[in-house]
Scaffold this motif. Structure first.
Motif, PDB file in Angstrom:
ATOM      1  N   TYR A 297      62.486  44.566  27.159  1.00 36.04           N
ATOM      2  CA  TYR A 297      63.344  44.485  28.347  1.00 36.04           C
ATOM      3  C   TYR A 297      64.816  44.385  27.936  1.00 36.04           C
ATOM      4  N   ALA A 298      65.113  43.502  26.981  1.00 32.85           N
ATOM      5  CA  ALA A 298      66.492  43.324  26.535  1.00 32.85           C
ATOM      6  C   ALA A 298      67.020  44.593  25.874  1.00 32.85           C
ATOM      7  N   ARG A 299      66.188  45.249  25.059  1.00 39.05           N
ATOM      8  CA  ARG A 299      66.607  46.488  24.394  1.00 39.05           C
ATOM      9  C   ARG A 299      66.940  47.580  25.412  1.00 39.05           C
ATOM     10  N   LYS A 300      66.121  47.690  26.453  1.00 36.73           N
ATOM     11  CA  LYS A 300      66.365  48.714  27.474  1.00 36.73           C
ATOM     12  C   LYS A 300      67.718  48.493  28.135  1.00 36.73           C
ATOM     13  N   TYR A 301      68.046  47.250  28.429  1.00 38.76           N
ATOM     14  CA  TYR A 301      69.328  46.988  29.085  1.00 38.76           C
ATOM     15  C   TYR A 301      70.504  47.028  28.126  1.00 38.76           C
TER      16      TYR A 301
ATOM     17  N   GLU B 224      67.508  24.863  27.344  1.00 46.04           N
ATOM     18  CA  GLU B 224      66.210  24.486  26.779  1.00 46.04           C
ATOM     19  C   GLU B 224      65.283  25.684  26.591  1.00 46.04           C
ATOM     20  N   ARG B 225      65.806  26.887  26.785  1.00 41.59           N
ATOM     21  CA  ARG B 225      64.964  28.083  26.702  1.00 41.59           C
ATOM     22  C   ARG B 225      65.480  29.040  25.631  1.00 41.59           C
ATOM     23  N   TYR B 226      64.544  29.729  25.007  1.00 44.32           N
ATOM     24  CA  TYR B 226      64.897  30.777  24.057  1.00 44.32           C
ATOM     25  C   TYR B 226      64.984  32.112  24.782  1.00 44.32           C
ATOM     26  N   TYR B 227      65.983  32.900  24.404  1.00 40.41           N
ATOM     27  CA  TYR B 227      66.181  34.241  24.930  1.00 40.41           C
ATOM     28  C   TYR B 227      66.167  35.222  23.762  1.00 40.41           C
ATOM     29  N   VAL B 228      65.708  36.421  24.015  1.00 38.29           N
ATOM     30  CA  VAL B 228      65.851  37.499  23.044  1.00 38.29           C
ATOM     31  C   VAL B 228      67.178  38.180  23.357  1.00 38.29           C
ATOM     32  N   LYS B 229      68.034  38.222  22.353  1.00 41.06           N
ATOM     33  CA  LYS B 229      69.303  38.936  22.472  1.00 41.06           C
ATOM     34  C   LYS B 229      69.139  40.253  21.723  1.00 41.06           C
ATOM     35  N   ALA B 230      69.137  41.352  22.458  1.00 40.99           N
ATOM     36  CA  ALA B 230      69.019  42.675  21.852  1.00 40.99           C
ATOM     37  C   ALA B 230      70.408  43.293  21.795  1.00 40.99           C
ATOM     38  N   THR B 231      70.723  43.874  20.651  1.00 38.89           N
ATOM     39  CA  THR B 231      72.009  44.538  20.476  1.00 38.89           C
ATOM     40  C   THR B 231      71.761  45.992  20.111  1.00 38.89           C
ATOM     41  N   ALA B 232      72.398  46.890  20.862  1.00 37.30           N
ATOM     42  CA  ALA B 232      72.360  48.316  20.566  1.00 37.30           C
ATOM     43  C   ALA B 232      73.690  48.680  19.918  1.00 37.30           C
ATOM     44  N   ILE B 233      73.613  49.251  18.731  1.00 40.47           N
ATOM     45  CA  ILE B 233      74.808  49.588  17.952  1.00 40.47           C
ATOM     46  C   ILE B 233      74.826  51.095  17.711  1.00 40.47           C
ATOM     47  N   LEU B 234      75.917  51.742  18.103  1.00 38.56           N
ATOM     48  CA  LEU B 234      76.112  53.154  17.791  1.00 38.56           C
ATOM     49  C   LEU B 234      77.069  53.208  16.604  1.00 38.56           C
ATOM     50  N   LEU B 235      76.574  53.688  15.478  1.00 41.56           N
ATOM     51  CA  LEU B 235      77.323  53.746  14.228  1.00 41.56           C
ATOM     52  C   LEU B 235      77.768  55.179  13.959  1.00 41.56           C
ATOM     53  N   ASP B 236      79.071  55.361  13.786  1.00 42.34           N
ATOM     54  CA  ASP B 236      79.632  56.665  13.427  1.00 42.34           C
ATOM     55  C   ASP B 236      79.452  56.837  11.921  1.00 42.34           C
ATOM     56  N   LEU B 237      78.636  57.788  11.523  1.00 40.19           N
ATOM     57  CA  LEU B 237      78.331  57.995  10.109  1.00 40.19           C
ATOM     58  C   LEU B 237      79.494  58.596   9.332  1.00 40.19           C
ATOM     59  N   GLU B 238      80.460  59.171  10.051  1.00 32.12           N
ATOM     60  CA  GLU B 238      81.612  59.771   9.377  1.00 32.12           C
ATOM     61  C   GLU B 238      82.714  58.754   9.099  1.00 32.12           C
ATOM     62  N   SER B 239      82.879  57.782   9.968  1.00 34.76           N
ATOM     63  CA  SER B 239      83.981  56.829   9.804  1.00 34.76           C
ATOM     64  C   SER B 239      83.509  55.402   9.524  1.00 34.76           C
TER      65      SER B 239
ATOM     66  N   ALA C   9      72.235  42.615  25.394  1.00 32.88           N
ATOM     67  CA  ALA C   9      71.602  42.164  26.630  1.00 32.88           C
ATOM     68  C   ALA C   9      70.589  41.082  26.272  1.00 32.88           C
ATOM     69  N   TYR C  10      70.327  40.206  27.228  1.00 26.95           N
ATOM     70  CA  TYR C  10      69.431  39.076  27.001  1.00 26.95           C
ATOM     71  C   TYR C  10      68.213  39.166  27.914  1.00 26.95           C
ATOM     72  N   ALA C  11      67.089  38.661  27.428  1.00 28.12           N
ATOM     73  CA  ALA C  11      65.892  38.522  28.257  1.00 28.12           C
ATOM     74  C   ALA C  11      65.166  37.246  27.820  1.00 28.12           C
ATOM     75  N   ARG C  12      64.664  36.543  28.805  1.00 23.44           N
ATOM     76  CA  ARG C  12      63.959  35.286  28.541  1.00 23.44           C
ATOM     77  C   ARG C  12      62.457  35.545  28.595  1.00 23.44           C
ATOM     78  N   GLU C  13      61.741  34.911  27.690  1.00 21.12           N
ATOM     79  CA  GLU C  13      60.287  34.995  27.735  1.00 21.12           C
ATOM     80  C   GLU C  13      59.775  34.280  28.981  1.00 21.12           C
ATOM     81  N   GLN C  14      58.734  34.833  29.570  1.00 17.00           N
ATOM     82  CA  GLN C  14      58.068  34.123  30.649  1.00 17.00           C
ATOM     83  C   GLN C  14      57.374  32.901  30.053  1.00 17.00           C
ATOM     84  N   LEU C  15      57.215  31.864  30.842  1.00 17.77           N
ATOM     85  CA  LEU C  15      56.510  30.682  30.348  1.00 17.77           C
ATOM     86  C   LEU C  15      55.055  31.000  30.054  1.00 17.77           C
TER      87      LEU C  15
END
Length: 116
Positions: free
Chosen positions: A107-111, A61-76, A84-90
């Motif tokens: 918070y999610a981005r950091k993790y 019943e709760r929304y979470y922010v899902k942060a994704t960190a992507i390292l993209l190889d520009l050559e290939s 990582a996930y973080a839930r908003e405080q009520l």
């Protein structure tokens, strides 16, 4: 060099000390901005780009922010990613709804970055 080898190079060279002190909890931490400031020269050196993206995900019943960190190889054009996930405080004193979402995103981005 493969994307995994580039990731290893970046991980070996990246140093981001915990230099900000939380006066309430008494602990030291690092911010997303501190991580990004140190990692950007390393991604350039290794011909990579770092992409952060957020999605809202309903879990139970709760929304979470899902942060994704992507390292993209520009050559290939290959990448490696972690999330990582973080839930908003009520509620939080002196914060409006957008600030609650922003805090969860940070918070999610950091993790996600730490996981990468």
């Amino acid at each position: 060099m493969t994307i995994n080898e580039k990731l290893l190079q970046i991980q070996m060279e990246l140093k981001v000390p915990k230099s900000v002190k939380n006066s309430f909890g008494g602990y030291k931490y690092r911010t997303v901005d501190m991580i990004l400031e140190k990692v950007k020269p390393l991604t350039e050196k290794n011909k990579c780009a770092l992409i952060l993206q957020d999605d809202l995900v309903l879990i139970g019943e709760r929304y979470y922010v899902k942060a994704t960190a992507i390292l993209l190889d520009l050559e290939s054009d290959t990448n490696v990613a972690t999330s990582a996930y973080a839930r908003e405080q009520l509620e939080r004193k002196k914060s409006d709804d957008s600030q609650l979402t922003g805090a969860a995103s940070t918070y999610a981005r950091k993790y996600a970055l730490a996981g990468l």
